[in-house]
Enzyme design. Structure first.
Site, PDB file in Angstrom:
ATOM      1  N   ASN A 151     122.076  92.621 -20.281  1.00 19.89           N
ATOM      2  CA  ASN A 151     121.761  93.568 -19.210  1.00 19.89           C
ATOM      3  C   ASN A 151     121.647  92.902 -17.844  1.00 19.89           C
ATOM      4  O   ASN A 151     120.628  92.987 -17.164  1.00 19.89           O
ATOM      5  CB  ASN A 151     120.473  94.333 -19.537  1.00 19.89           C
ATOM      6  CG  ASN A 151     119.293  93.409 -19.780  1.00 19.89           C
ATOM      7  OD1 ASN A 151     119.454  92.306 -20.289  1.00 19.89           O
ATOM      8  ND2 ASN A 151     118.093  93.852 -19.436  1.00 19.89           N
ATOM      9  N   ASP A 157     110.494  91.341 -26.708  1.00 15.69           N
ATOM     10  CA  ASP A 157     111.301  92.249 -25.874  1.00 15.69           C
ATOM     11  C   ASP A 157     111.041  91.960 -24.394  1.00 15.69           C
ATOM     12  O   ASP A 157     110.866  92.872 -23.573  1.00 15.69           O
ATOM     13  CB  ASP A 157     111.022  93.713 -26.211  1.00 15.69           C
ATOM     14  CG  ASP A 157     112.189  94.623 -25.829  1.00 15.69           C
ATOM     15  OD1 ASP A 157     113.318  94.128 -25.729  1.00 15.69           O
ATOM     16  OD2 ASP A 157     111.958  95.829 -25.629  1.00 15.69           O
TER      17      ASP A 157
END
Length: 417
Positions: free
Chosen positions: A96, A306
């Protein structure tokens, strides 16, 4: 790199030295001797730390660093430094960035930026071009450059036929396909878990069924196509049940859960603190109990920080407009130890590498040194002083944690705080 580690308690169920307090001699990056009161005739540097414990190097299956394109959030160099200080010797980095990591050259760039670091970086390539969810990226070409899996980070594949084709195509070269578990049509404009708290606060709810429908769809597609599927960061009790059932059918599926979804429930959002705005959202205590049970019985294969850095302009805004995500590498160990035993925590932190095509290295004479050094008993309140990341969006700020990493030995390098 030569070093003598003194009086370290070894936590490694794959090692004959498990639960023993011994000295470890590392020469030229490999373990040359393990024993009591080892001599140091070559006058190597010695490591002697309070309540020193050592395990196989820890692994995180989902981190984001921003570079290229979002260096204001985090760079690869500082992200790997953060990982090392947090005890991680291997991390899988999401695609990302801007542009998305969706080509052979982009994978090559990431690999080159991480070369010569103590932390091993495993690049995850985008599943679709520019992570737009329209056309498959050049999956095999990225694999040739070193991609370990394919994932449009936090972007669900709404086109079921595209997911079917991805699973079929990747199976030709044993490729691992990630599918983010959310049906956007059901999720709508939800910003937190749809439950009592969302109603009380007047925030739009994101229902559990949005996650569960997508998982059910993907499991049907996996059963039809074969291939390898990973479902990242599940968050509901029903999701655990669906994956448990799929594994009973012998489908080649794995999944992960974010540490914060094991620790916090949605009630912490009462003051609209955007540090708690994550995706999937924080759920209920019932969901947390099911997720923890899923970790314990092996239904959930990996637990991830995460780690997703965002700068202050992206988080210090109205709750509806704040970015989803939290940093988590620095708090991962301390948070896990408030939930699980030390043995289980280390098991969690050392699982998952094989799914992404790499191997664990037990603590044994002759093996390369791939260690995490830590103190499992230190209790503290997590503050901004504990943050190494450039971004400070820490969901665990103010939380009471147990256990801190001292550093790592990996790739013939020693990194200590």
């Amino acid at each position: 790199m030569n070093v003598l580690i003194k009086s370290a308690t070894i936590i490694d169920t794959k090692s004959e030295f498990h639960n023993q307090t011994l000295d470890i001699l590392v020469e030229k990056g490999s373990i040359s001797n393990i024993g009591k009161s080892l001599k140091n005739p070559n006058n190597y540097d010695e490591i002697s730390l309070e309540n020193l414990h050592i395990s196989q190097g820890w692994f995180d299956s989902s981190v984001s660093f921003g570079e290229p394109g979002f260096e204001d959030r985090e760079t690869i160099e500082n992200g790997l430094k953060t990982a090392a200080f947090s005890g991680f010797t291997t991390v899988a980095m999401n695609a990302n960035s801007h542009p998305a990591i969706d080509t052979n050259s982009a994978i090559t760039f990431v690999k080159s930026k991480s070369r010569d670091h103590a932390v091993t970086l495993l690049p995850i390539g985008a599943l679709t071009k520019n992570s737009d969810g329209v056309d498959l990226a050049e999956l095999y070409d990225m694999k040739s450059a070193g991609a370990v899996a394919y994932y449009d980070y936090k972007k669900p594949i709404s086109n079921a036929n595209l997911m079917k084709i991805a699973l079929q195509y990747a199976s030709n070269f044993d490729g691992l396909v990630y599918s983010f578990p959310q049906d956007n049509k059901i999720a709508g404009k939800g910003v937190m878990n749809e439950h009592i708290t969302s109603t009380t606060l007047g925030l739009k709810g994101l229902p559990s069924v949005a996650e569960e429908l997508q998982i059910a769809r993907d499991l049907f597609l996996l059963e039809y196509t074969g291939g390898k599927l990973h479902i990242p960061t599940i968050s509901t009790a029903k999701s655990v049940a669906l994956i448990r059932e799929a594994k009973a059918k012998k489908l080649d599926v794995s999944c992960s859960v974010a540490i914060h979804n094991l620790y916090f429930d949605d009630s912490v959002l009462n003051d609209f603190n955007t540090h708690y705005k994550v995706l999937p959202p924080l759920r209920t205590k019932t969901d947390i109990d099911a997720l923890i049970e899923g970790v314990k019985d092996g239904t959930i294969d990996m637990v991830t920080s995460d780690h997703t850095p965002y700068n202050i302009e992206e988080k210090k805004v109205e709750f509806d407009y704040a970015a989803y995500g939290t940093i988590g590498l620095e708090s991962a160990f301390g948070a896990l130890q408030t939930i699980f035993s030390l043995k289980k925590t280390i098991d969690i932190l050392t699982k998952g590498k094989q799914r992404l095509g790499t191997v664990n290295t037990p603590i044994a004479v002759g093996n390369l040194a791939n260690f995490t050094l830590f103190n499992p008993e230190k209790k503290y309140t997590f503050t901004t002083n504990d943050i190494v990341s450039k971004s400070k969006n820490a969901i665990f700020e103010g939380a009471s944690l147990k256990g801190q990493a001292y550093g790592i030995i990996n790739n013939k390098q020693l990194i200590l705080k």
